[in-house]
Design an enzyme around this catalytic site. Structure first.
Site, PDB file in Angstrom:
ATOM      1  N   CYS A 133       0.791  -1.188  -0.062  1.00 51.62           N
ATOM      2  CA  CYS A 133       0.095  -0.098   0.116  1.00 51.62           C
ATOM      3  C   CYS A 133       0.883   1.376   0.092  1.00 51.62           C
ATOM      4  CB  CYS A 133      -0.980   0.064   1.257  1.00 51.62           C
ATOM      5  SG  CYS A 133      -2.296   0.982   0.911  1.00 51.62           S
ATOM      6  N   CYS A 135      -0.267   4.319   1.806  1.00 49.62           N
ATOM      7  CA  CYS A 135      -0.681   4.999   2.676  1.00 49.62           C
ATOM      8  C   CYS A 135       0.507   5.555   3.823  1.00 49.62           C
ATOM      9  CB  CYS A 135      -2.139   4.701   3.512  1.00 49.62           C
ATOM     10  SG  CYS A 135      -1.954   3.154   4.151  1.00 49.62           S
ATOM     11  N   CYS A 143      -4.283   6.019   0.131  1.00 53.03           N
ATOM     12  CA  CYS A 143      -3.698   4.760  -0.189  1.00 53.03           C
ATOM     13  C   CYS A 143      -3.266   4.784  -1.757  1.00 53.03           C
ATOM     14  CB  CYS A 143      -4.523   3.596  -0.122  1.00 53.03           C
ATOM     15  SG  CYS A 143      -5.015   3.356   1.601  1.00 53.03           S
ATOM     16  N   LYS A 208     -12.462  -5.008   1.396  1.00 50.32           N
ATOM     17  CA  LYS A 208     -12.098  -4.170   2.587  1.00 50.32           C
ATOM     18  C   LYS A 208     -12.801  -3.078   2.512  1.00 50.32           C
ATOM     19  CE  LYS A 208      -8.060  -1.639   4.131  1.00 50.32           C
ATOM     20  NZ  LYS A 208      -6.570  -1.410   3.879  1.00 50.32           N
ATOM     21  N   ARG A 218      -3.845   3.072  12.504  1.00 50.58           N
ATOM     22  CA  ARG A 218      -3.387   4.475  11.729  1.00 50.58           C
ATOM     23  C   ARG A 218      -2.333   5.154  12.672  1.00 50.58           C
ATOM     24  NH1 ARG A 218      -8.823   5.856   8.764  1.00 50.58           N
ATOM     25  NH2 ARG A 218      -8.785   4.135   7.383  1.00 50.58           N
ATOM     26  N   ARG A 230     -11.601   7.503   3.372  1.00 49.63           N
ATOM     27  CA  ARG A 230     -11.232   6.274   2.511  1.00 49.63           C
ATOM     28  C   ARG A 230     -12.391   5.903   1.761  1.00 49.63           C
ATOM     29  NH1 ARG A 230      -5.944   6.434   3.760  1.00 49.63           N
ATOM     30  NH2 ARG A 230      -5.279   5.298   5.616  1.00 49.63           N
ATOM     31  N   GLU A 246     -16.603  -8.214  -5.572  1.00 52.91           N
ATOM     32  CA  GLU A 246     -14.881  -7.888  -5.446  1.00 52.91           C
ATOM     33  C   GLU A 246     -14.152  -9.090  -5.304  1.00 52.91           C
ATOM     34  OE1 GLU A 246     -13.165  -5.169  -5.557  1.00 52.91           O
ATOM     35  OE2 GLU A 246     -14.345  -3.574  -4.965  1.00 52.91           O
ATOM     36  N   LYS A 261     -12.243  -7.802   5.364  1.00 49.09           N
ATOM     37  CA  LYS A 261     -11.649  -7.050   6.592  1.00 49.09           C
ATOM     38  C   LYS A 261     -12.417  -5.904   6.704  1.00 49.09           C
ATOM     39  CE  LYS A 261      -7.691  -4.004   7.455  1.00 49.09           C
ATOM     40  NZ  LYS A 261      -6.633  -3.294   6.580  1.00 49.09           N
ATOM     41  N   TYR A 326      -3.233  -9.762  15.827  1.00 45.00           N
ATOM     42  CA  TYR A 326      -2.486  -9.276  16.592  1.00 45.00           C
ATOM     43  C   TYR A 326      -2.317 -10.224  18.159  1.00 45.00           C
ATOM     44  CZ  TYR A 326      -3.207  -5.281  13.884  1.00 45.00           C
ATOM     45  OH  TYR A 326      -2.944  -4.455  12.663  1.00 45.00           O
TER      46      TYR A 326
END
Ligand code: PBG
Length: 341
Positions: A133, A135, A143, A208, A218, A230, A246, A261, A326
């Site tokens: 990406c 961004c 992005c 997404k 971010r 976005r 998509e 996501k 995470y």
């Protein structure tokens, strides 16, 4: 006949006697034998943040327990991740110097590009995915490439393709475009093939959404847009049929793995994609979903381990093969300790 002789409540109990799902919930052993969805460390993909500099290992305030690391710290960290039994990492980079078209994103000596080599040297068995990406590299935080205040889709795709190629050249196993520009998967596939990287796979951030749950990320990657949002490229949260479209497009263009996501707020989308397509499916339990549970646990309002494992199980149950989280290192440890109930 029998029924006629019984009073009403007894008849109800009799009916329950034939069908008592609770019979199989009586003990941990029974529950484990009939459990439909089992979490495994094999599914977990761990996102890691690489930053410019040397000797950097910095806690990310909005993502408790997660660190930003400079390239020299990535080898040891990757070794630990691999030793925990985790199969793959997803790398996010950051620019030392941001620019309008995010030049550093495709630099062969960029943080991500160099980190791949460090990781491969320290943990050759670890599968390296890279987020592709702009961004975190553009001075405006969007992005893609801008013309005035609007995104130029095709100019963005050209830049994104260069980023993907630089990651492949650096040794990435899987490149993962997260920009949501139209046509980028096909463009990346043809450039990779033309440059001799036909074996490098593509995991497309296919569905997404323009989500409020990316907030903590971010901060971690310094990628908040300087103006606007976005919504012009990421999907509208109200749309599920569009996600199927998509995903279909990305698969036609050559995606090897498709992604939904966020995960927890889009379980229905995961389930629909799984029902419709046979391709490997990833789901990203994003920063805000992680941070919300973490924060509640810190206040003593939730049991973190139980809530995290329930959330991860839900994403697997909905149909995701790969779960990007995470919690991967902690979940690996918890899974190693076996089921608690
Ligand atoms: C970059 C990117 C984002 C995330 C992954 N890749 C942020 C965004 O689109 O704004 C979010 C990850 C997370 O929140 O955990 N395009």
């Amino acid at each position: 006949m029998l029924r006629e002789r019984l009073s009403e409540p007894v008849a109800a109990a009799d009916a329950a006697g034939a069908q008592r799902p609770r019979r199989l919930r009586r003990s941990s052993g029974l529950r484990r034998l009939v459990r439909e969805t089992r979490l495994s460390v094999d599914r977990l993909l761990y996102p890691m943040f690489v930053v410019p500099g040397d000797g950097v290992e910095r806690e990310i305030g909005s993502l408790p327990g997660q660190l930003q690391r400079s390239v020299d710290r990535m080898g040891a960290a990757a070794r630990e991740v691999a030793d925990a039994g985790i199969q793959g990492v997803l790398l996010f980079g950051q620019a030392a110097v941001k620019s309008p078209v995010g030049d550093e994103a495709s630099a062969s000596d960029g943080a991500v590009q160099r980190a791949i080599g460090e990781i491969k040297a320290a943990a050759p068995e670890l599968v390296v995915f890279t987020d592709v990406c702009l961004c975190a590299y553009t001075d405006h935080g969007h992005c893609g490439v801008l013309h005035g205040h609007t995104i130029d889709n095709d100019a963005s795709v050209e830049r994104i393709t260069e980023v993907a190629l630089s990651h492949a050249q650096a040794g990435a196993d899987v490149v993962a475009p997260s920009d949501m520009m139209d046509g980028r998967v096909g463009a990346i596939r043809s450039v990779l093939d033309a440059e001799g990287f036909s074996e490098t796979a593509i995991m497309a951030y296919a569905a997404k959404y323009a989500s409020a749950f990316y907030g903590p990320f971010r901060e971690a990657s310094g990628s908040a847009p300087a103006f606007g949002d976005r919504r012009g490229y990421q999907m509208d949260p109200g749309n599920a049929r569009e996600a199927l479209r998509e995903v279909g497009l990305d698969l036609e263009e050559g995606a090897d793995i498709v992604m939904v996501k966020p995960a927890l707020t889009y379980l229905d989308v995961i389930a629909r994609v799984r029902a419709e397509y046979d391709a490997p499916l990833a789901a990203y339990l994003v920063s805000g979903e992680f941070a919300a549970i973490k924060a509640a646990a810190e206040r003593g309002w939730l049991d973190e381990r139980a809530a995290a494992m329930e959330a991860l199980t839900a994403v697997a149950r909905a149909g995701a093969d790969i779960i990007i989280t995470y919690w991967a290192p902690e979940a690996a440890r918890w899974l190693g300790e076996g089921p608690t109930h």
